[in-house]
Design a protein around this motif. Structure first.
Motif, mmCIF file in Angstrom:
data_model
loop_
_atom_site.group_PDB
_atom_site.id
_atom_site.type_symbol
_atom_site.label_atom_id
_atom_site.label_comp_id
_atom_site.label_asym_id
_atom_site.label_seq_id
_atom_site.Cartn_x
_atom_site.Cartn_y
_atom_site.Cartn_z
ATOM 1 N N THR A 29 0.833 -1.196 0.000
ATOM 2 C CA THR A 29 0.000 0.000 0.000
ATOM 3 C C THR A 29 0.877 1.259 0.000
ATOM 4 O O THR A 29 2.096 1.165 -0.113
ATOM 5 C CB THR A 29 -0.965 -0.036 1.213
ATOM 6 O OG1 THR A 29 -1.882 1.056 1.114
ATOM 7 C CG2 THR A 29 -0.216 0.058 2.538
ATOM 8 N N ALA A 30 0.227 2.404 0.094
ATOM 9 C CA ALA A 30 0.957 3.675 0.165
ATOM 10 C C ALA A 30 0.436 4.456 1.357
ATOM 11 O O ALA A 30 -0.634 4.159 1.883
ATOM 12 C CB ALA A 30 0.754 4.468 -1.123
ATOM 13 N N ASP A 31 1.198 5.483 1.761
ATOM 14 C CA ASP A 31 0.726 6.298 2.885
ATOM 15 C C ASP A 31 -0.521 7.098 2.511
ATOM 16 O O ASP A 31 -1.394 7.333 3.333
ATOM 17 C CB ASP A 31 1.845 7.235 3.379
ATOM 18 C CG ASP A 31 2.486 8.043 2.255
ATOM 19 O OD1 ASP A 31 2.075 7.895 1.076
ATOM 20 O OD2 ASP A 31 3.411 8.836 2.549
ATOM 21 N N ALA A 32 -0.612 7.501 1.241
ATOM 22 C CA ALA A 32 -1.733 8.358 0.844
ATOM 23 C C ALA A 32 -1.945 8.264 -0.652
ATOM 24 O O ALA A 32 -1.076 7.829 -1.396
ATOM 25 C CB ALA A 32 -1.429 9.809 1.224
ATOM 26 N N SER A 33 -3.117 8.696 -1.086
ATOM 27 C CA SER A 33 -3.322 8.849 -2.524
ATOM 28 C C SER A 33 -3.695 10.303 -2.788
ATOM 29 O O SER A 33 -4.259 10.981 -1.933
ATOM 30 C CB SER A 33 -4.402 7.894 -3.033
ATOM 31 O OG SER A 33 -5.673 8.341 -2.656
ATOM 32 N N VAL A 34 -3.322 10.768 -3.964
ATOM 33 C CA VAL A 34 -3.563 12.168 -4.310
ATOM 34 C C VAL A 34 -4.864 12.253 -5.090
ATOM 35 O O VAL A 34 -5.117 11.455 -5.991
ATOM 36 C CB VAL A 34 -2.394 12.697 -5.176
ATOM 37 C CG1 VAL A 34 -2.708 14.086 -5.720
ATOM 38 C CG2 VAL A 34 -1.116 12.705 -4.352
ATOM 39 N N ARG A 35 -5.693 13.196 -4.722
ATOM 40 C CA ARG A 35 -6.961 13.342 -5.415
ATOM 41 C C ARG A 35 -7.442 14.780 -5.337
ATOM 42 O O ARG A 35 -7.548 15.339 -4.258
ATOM 43 C CB ARG A 35 -7.993 12.437 -4.762
ATOM 44 C CG ARG A 35 -9.001 11.871 -5.744
ATOM 45 C CD ARG A 35 -9.903 10.891 -5.006
ATOM 46 N NE ARG A 35 -11.273 11.033 -5.479
ATOM 47 C CZ ARG A 35 -11.705 10.502 -6.611
ATOM 48 N NH1 ARG A 35 -10.916 9.809 -7.366
ATOM 49 N NH2 ARG A 35 -12.966 10.670 -6.986
ATOM 50 N N ARG A 36 -7.684 15.345 -6.484
ATOM 51 C CA ARG A 36 -8.236 16.701 -6.576
ATOM 52 C C ARG A 36 -7.502 17.700 -5.693
ATOM 53 O O ARG A 36 -8.105 18.413 -4.896
ATOM 54 C CB ARG A 36 -9.700 16.699 -6.178
ATOM 55 C CG ARG A 36 -10.580 16.003 -7.173
ATOM 56 C CD ARG A 36 -12.022 16.464 -6.966
ATOM 57 N NE ARG A 36 -12.881 15.922 -7.991
ATOM 58 C CZ ARG A 36 -13.536 14.777 -7.888
ATOM 59 N NH1 ARG A 36 -13.446 14.057 -6.805
ATOM 60 N NH2 ARG A 36 -14.287 14.374 -8.870
ATOM 61 N N GLY A 37 -6.189 17.744 -5.814
ATOM 62 C CA GLY A 37 -5.416 18.739 -5.106
ATOM 63 C C GLY A 37 -5.175 18.438 -3.644
ATOM 64 O O GLY A 37 -4.428 19.143 -2.973
ATOM 65 N N GLY A 38 -5.772 17.384 -3.147
ATOM 66 C CA GLY A 38 -5.550 17.037 -1.748
ATOM 67 C C GLY A 38 -4.975 15.641 -1.656
ATOM 68 O O GLY A 38 -4.728 15.003 -2.672
ATOM 69 N N SER A 39 -4.721 15.187 -0.422
ATOM 70 C CA SER A 39 -4.283 13.803 -0.333
ATOM 71 C C SER A 39 -5.176 13.062 0.652
ATOM 72 O O SER A 39 -5.610 13.615 1.658
ATOM 73 C CB SER A 39 -2.816 13.724 0.056
ATOM 74 O OG SER A 39 -2.659 14.097 1.382
ATOM 75 N N ILE A 40 -5.440 11.823 0.302
ATOM 76 C CA ILE A 40 -6.302 10.998 1.145
ATOM 77 C C ILE A 40 -5.420 9.967 1.825
ATOM 78 O O ILE A 40 -4.767 9.172 1.158
ATOM 79 C CB ILE A 40 -7.367 10.280 0.284
ATOM 80 C CG1 ILE A 40 -8.208 11.324 -0.456
ATOM 81 C CG2 ILE A 40 -8.230 9.364 1.132
ATOM 82 C CD1 ILE A 40 -9.083 10.752 -1.535
ATOM 83 N N PRO A 41 -5.343 10.007 3.163
ATOM 84 C CA PRO A 41 -4.484 9.037 3.855
ATOM 85 C C PRO A 41 -5.012 7.615 3.661
ATOM 86 O O PRO A 41 -6.198 7.362 3.834
ATOM 87 C CB PRO A 41 -4.593 9.449 5.326
ATOM 88 C CG PRO A 41 -5.303 10.763 5.350
ATOM 89 C CD PRO A 41 -6.076 10.887 4.090
ATOM 90 N N LEU A 42 -4.139 6.718 3.271
ATOM 91 C CA LEU A 42 -4.542 5.321 3.089
ATOM 92 C C LEU A 42 -4.151 4.462 4.292
ATOM 93 O O LEU A 42 -4.792 3.465 4.587
ATOM 94 C CB LEU A 42 -3.892 4.726 1.832
ATOM 95 C CG LEU A 42 -4.295 5.322 0.482
ATOM 96 C CD1 LEU A 42 -3.578 4.588 -0.646
ATOM 97 C CD2 LEU A 42 -5.808 5.249 0.263
#
Ligand code: ATP
Ligand code: MG
Length: 630
Positions: A186-199
C-alpha cells in the motif's frame, strides 16, 4: 420536438472511413470469424504461438462442462511476455509507461526500467517468504508502483488481488481475508483533486481482523514520513533497494491462478473471480491486438483504475503484452477543471482512448466547450466499457472527441470473461446503441429462458455457448457459485445476467441486467432502453429506470433524471420527457413517475446501482452496498 425528428436508437448506422478498412492494422471480421469457426483450436493455437512459452501445451482446450482447461500442461510467465519479449528485442528503450501526476508531476518508465523494477520487487517479495500460489493484496492508487507490484507477483507466481484505493476499511478487509493474503502492498496516501487521502489508517483498520497478513509494505510519498511499526510495516523503497537485481521468472502452469479480482457489486455482493495464467494471457493479448488494434507506436490511455478488470486486462497486461505505451494518471476528469483529460490527450499525443459511459455522460453534461480548447487530432480510436453506451452519448463522443474520424468500440464484457466478448470491430459499420457482434473466438447469442434463440428484434438473455481462453477458472473458494454461471437453460450455457436484443444483422444491443428487468403489463422492458430514450432528450444528462410494483400493471416504470447544466425542472419538462419516450419506444415504456435528482447511486467503478434506488423507493433492504460510492 416534432415526432419525425426523433430517431429510434436502432435506425442510425455509421459507415467506417474507408481508410480504416484499408488499414493494415485491421483484419476482416468475417474472415477472422470463419478462421475461428473452421477450427477453434487451430485459431487459438495460432494466436498463442505469438507468445513465448517455457513448455508447450498438450491440448489447446479441454472442455468438461462447466470446467475448461486451456493450454494444458504448458508453462509460462506472463511477465516474460510483457517484459523480456520486448527488452530482448528492439523495444528495450521504448516507453512502457507515461505517468502524469497532479501539478504537472511526470514519470516515464521504459520497458527496461520496468523490467528492472519488477525483478527487484519480485525478489523483495521472495525475501519476505512469498512463494508461488501465495496471495498478495495490492491497495495502491494508479501509480507506476501498482503496475510494478502486480507484475512482481506474477513474476514469482504469487496471486495478486488488487483492491481499488477508493474502497474503505470494510471492503478492504473482506478482500484481504477473502483471499487469505499474506502481504499487503500500500501507500501512505493517494492524491486526489489537489488534496491527499491518507490510506494508512484505512489499512490499519482493515487489518484488525486479518490473521493471514504477515507484513505490510508501504510506499511513503509524504513528508514528514509516516512512522512504521517494527517488523510488521516495511518501507517500499528500502525493501526494493536491498533486493537482488535479477529475478528469474517462475515457470507457472497454464492453469495456475494469476489473480483474484472482485466484481463491481452492481447487482449484489461482489464475487471473487479467479483468472489463470495461460488462458488469460492469450485472451488479453488477442483482444488488445485485434480489437483495440494497439500497436507499438500508439500512446494508449485506459481511464479505468487498475482496480477493475478493465484496468487489469486493458490498462496493464494487454498493452504490455503487445509492447504498447501506456498512459496512466492520477488526474480525475474534473480537477483542476473539466478540460484536464483533453489537455492530457493533447500533451501526450494519445492515440487510443478507452473510457466509460459514466465519464462520457459527465462530459456531455459539462458541455463541449472544454474539449474544444484542445487539439485532439492524435486520437485514432475511442472505446467504451462498463454500461450500455446510450446512442446520444455515442454521438457526442463520436462528434466532439473523435471529430468524426475515430471509430468507437463499445465493448461488452465482464470481470468473469476477462476479455472483450462483444463489440463492433474496427472496419465494421457502427450502430449507436448496439455493442456489436461476438468477436471471433466468442460464441454468444440471445436466447429465451429455455436457452433457445429468440427471433431478431426480440428481447432475451445474453448467453455464451462455448468456453473462451480468458474465462474465469472459478469463483474463489466457491466453485458452486461458478457452476451456476454455466447453468442457463436446457443446454447449460454461460449466463451473463444481461438482457439483450439481436437485430437482423447479428448486432447485439444490451438492454440492462436481468435482475433489473421491468415487466410492465406482461412486456419485458430493459432499463437501458428507457434510460437511453431519456438521455436522447436535449435536457437530460443521465437517467436510471426501475420497476415499481403496481396492482394493475404488475409494475410501473419510475425514472430518476439528472438534467444537463443550466436546465431547470418544470412540470412541462416532465410532460415533454414522457412524450419523448412514448415516441421513441411506445406507450408501454413511458415512465409513470419521474423524479429529478442531482446524482444517482453508483458503484465505485461508476455504474448505476438500480437496486439501491428501488430499495429506497420501496423502503426495503438494498442488500450488499459495500461498493457504493458515497
Ligand atoms: P456484479 O456482477 O458484482 O453485480 P458488475 O456486473 O457490474 O457487478 P463487472 O464485471 O465490472 O461487474 O461488470 C460487467 C457488467 O457490466 C456486464 O455484465 C454488463 O452488465 C455491464 N457492461 C459492461 N460493458 C458493457 C457494455 N459495453 N454495454 C452494456 N453493458 C456493459
Ligand atoms: Mg456482473
Amino acid at each position: 420536438m416534432p415526432a419525425e425528428e426523433v430517431l429510434k436508437p436502432d435506425q442510425k448506422v455509421y459507415y467506417p472511413d474507408p481508410s480504416y478498412q484499408n488499414s493494415a492494422l485491421i483484419r476482416d471480421y468475417d474472415e477472422l470469424y470463419r478462421e475461428f469457426e473452421k477450427d477453434p483450436d487451430a485459431f487459438w493455437r495460432r494466436i498463442a504461438s505469438d507468445l513465448l512459452w517455457f513448455k508447450q501445451w498438450d491440448t489447446v482446450r479441454t472442455w468438461d462442462h462447466p470446467h475448461a482447461s486451456w493450454f494444458t500442461n504448458a508453462e509460462l510467465n506472463i511477465t516474460y511476455n510483457c517484459l523480456e519479449r520486448h527488452v530482448n528485442n528492439d523495444r528495450r528503450n521504448k516507453v512502457a509507461i507515461f505517468w502524469a501526476g497532479e501539478n504537472g508531476k511526470e514519470r516515464i518508465l521504459t520497458y527496461y526500467q520496468l523490467y528492472k523494477d519488477v525483478m527487484r520487487m519480485g525478489n523483495a517479495l521472495k525475501s519476505l517468504g512469498v512463494r508461488k500460489g501465495d496471495r498478495v493484496c495490492i491497495y495502491l492508487p494508479g501509480i507506476p508502483e501498482l503496475v510494478v507490484s502486480m507484475l512482481a507477483c506474477a513474476r514469482i507466481g504469487a496471486v495478486h488481488t488488487v483492491v481499488f484505493a477508493g474502497y474503505g476499511a470494510k471492503a478492504l478487509n473482506e478482500r484481504i481475508t477473502g483471499a487469505g493474503a499474506k502481504i499487503v502492498i500500500t501507500a501512505d496516501a493517494s492524491v486526489r483533486r489537489g488534496g491527499s487521502i491518507p490510506l494508512k489508517p484505512i489499512v490499519e483498520e482493515a487489518l484488525i481482523h486479518a490473521p493471514t497478513v504477515e507484513k505490510v509494505i508501504i510506499l511513503r510519498t509524504q513528508e514528514p514520513k509516516v512512522g512504521l511499526l517494527d517488523d510488521f510495516e516495511l518501507d517500499y523503497e528500502e525493501l526494493i533497494s536491498q533486493a537482488d537485481r535479477n529475478c528469474e521468472p517462475e515457470h507457472v502452469n497454464s492453469e495456475d491462478p494469476l489473480f483474484i479480482l472482485y466484481t463491481s457489486g452492481t447487482t449484489g455482493a461482489p464475487k471473487g473471480i479467479v483468472h489463470t495464467a495461460g488462458g488469460y494471457m492469450v485472451g488479453a493479448y488477442y483482444t488488445t491486438k485485434y480489437v483495440l488494434t494497439l500497436r507499438e507506436n500508439d500512446v494508449y490511455w485506459c481511464t479505468a483504475d487498475p482496480g477493475w478488470i478493465t484496468g487489469h486486462t486493458y490498462g496493464i497486461y494487454g498493452p504490455l503484452l503487445v509492447g504498447g505505451t501506456i498512459f496512466l494518471t492520477e488526474y480525475t476528469p474534473d480537477y483542476p477543471d473539466a478540460g484536464i483529460w483533453w489537455k492530457l490527450i493533447e500533451e501526450y499525443g494519445v492515440t487510443i482512448f478507452y473510457t466509460a459511459p459514466t465519464a462520457i455522460r459527465m462530459f456531455m453534461r459539462m458541455g463541449e466547450e472544454w474539449s474544444e480548447k484542445y487539439d485532439l487530432s492524435s486520437l485514432r480510436l475511442l472505446g467504451s466499457v462498463g454500461e450500455p453506451l446510450n446512442p446520444e452519448a455515442f454521438e457526442w463522443f463520436y462528434k466532439h472527441i473523435g471529430k468524426k474520424n475515430c471509430p468507437i468500440l463499445d465493448t461488452w464484457w465482464q470481470t468473469e470473461t476477462g476479455m472483450h466478448m462483444i463489440t463492433t470491430m474496427v472496419g465494421l459499420p457502427m450502430k449507436p446503441g448496439f455493442a456489436g457482434k461476438p468477436i471471433p473466438g466468442v460464441v454468444a447469442t440471445v436466447v429465451n429462458e429455455e436457452g433457445d434463440p429468440v427471433p431478431p428484434g426480440t428481447n432475451g438473455f445474453l448467453a455464451i455457448k462455448e468456453p473462451w481462453p480468458s474465462m474465469m477458472k472459478t469463483v474463489y473458494q466457491n466453485d458452486e457459485r461458478y457452476r451456476q454461471y454455466w447453468n442457463f437453460g436446457k443446454y447449460g450455457y454461460y449466463s451473463s445476467n444481461d438482457i439483450a436484443m439481436m437485430d437482423e444483422d447479428g448486432y447485439i444491443m444490451l438492454l440492462g441486467r436481468s435482475d433489473d428487468i421491468i415487466i410492465v403489463a406482461g412486456h419485458n422492458v430493459g432499463t437501458a432502453e428507457i434510460e437511453s430514450a431519456l438521455v436522447s432528450h436535449s435536457a437530460v444528462a443521465e437517467a436510471a429506470a426501475i420497476g415499481k410494483p403496481d396492482p394493475l400493471k404488475g409494475n410501473i416504470i419510475k425514472a430518476f433524471v439528472i438534467l444537463r447544466n443550466g436546465v431547470s425542472p418544470t412540470p412541462k419538462l416532465i410532460h415533454d420527457l414522457k412524450y419523448h419516450v412514448r415516441i421513441m419506444l411506445g406507450p408501454i415504456s413511458v415512465p409513470a413517475e419521474l423524479d429529478f435528482v442531482d446524482n444517482l447511486p453508483k458503484t465505485r467503478s461508476g455504474k448505476i446501482m438500480r437496486r439501491v434506488l428501488k430499495a429506497q423507493e420501496m423502503g426495503i433492504d438494498p442488500g450488499d452496498v459495500s461498493t457504493l460510492d458515497e
